[in-house]
Design an enzyme around this catalytic site. Sequence first.
Site, PDB file in Angstrom:
ATOM      1  N   GLY A  45     -22.587  24.074 -43.110  1.00  0.00           N
ATOM      2  CA  GLY A  45     -23.571  23.691 -44.115  1.00  0.00           C
ATOM      3  C   GLY A  45     -24.377  24.842 -44.680  1.00  0.00           C
ATOM      4  CG  HIS A  90     -31.451  30.704 -43.915  1.00  0.00           C
ATOM      5  ND1 HIS A  90     -30.318  31.237 -44.499  1.00  0.00           N
ATOM      6  CD2 HIS A  90     -31.326  29.367 -43.993  1.00  0.00           C
ATOM      7  CE1 HIS A  90     -29.545  30.251 -44.924  1.00  0.00           C
ATOM      8  NE2 HIS A  90     -30.125  29.097 -44.615  1.00  0.00           N
ATOM      9  CG  HIS A 125     -33.207  25.409 -42.342  1.00  0.00           C
ATOM     10  ND1 HIS A 125     -33.418  24.965 -43.623  1.00  0.00           N
ATOM     11  CD2 HIS A 125     -31.973  25.983 -42.347  1.00  0.00           C
ATOM     12  CE1 HIS A 125     -32.359  25.241 -44.376  1.00  0.00           C
ATOM     13  NE2 HIS A 125     -31.461  25.861 -43.623  1.00  0.00           N
TER      14      HIS A 125
END
Length: 112
Positions: free
Chosen positions: A91, A98, A100
């Site tokens: 995804g 990064h 989330h």
Amino acid sequence: MDCLFCKIASGDIPARKFYEDDQVIAFHDIGPQAPVHFLVIPKRHIPTLTDLTEADKALVGHIAYTAQRLAMEQGCDQGFRLVMNCNEQGGQTVFHIHMHVLGQRQMHWPPG
Ligand code: 5GP
Ligand code: ZN
């Protein structure tokens, strides 16, 4: 380099950045999936998790440590979720690693 998150890190593209140190920055996600949704990214360009080397282990620890500390500052003391998507099937859509941070709502399992 034509990388969105490198440009956010350098300030060439604006973002709601609220934390910065020598290694990472944190900014609010443009499409929040929870009342709190921000990203912690390294300043250095690393395309995806499988590009990490032994030398990056401390950096990833720093990303996770910073993520939880900022989550607490954003009021996520009831809990929060950390997500790192890796490559297409994982995804990932922006190819600069990064983490989330999602919080201030009930999370469910399994994620979609
Ligand atoms: P991924 O799908 O790669 O795990 O996550 C990329 C995230 O970056 C998405 O949640 C998306 O909303 C966010 N994003 C994409 N473009 C921008 C942007 O220009 N600014 C900000 N603040 N977030 C972005
Ligand atoms: Zn980059």
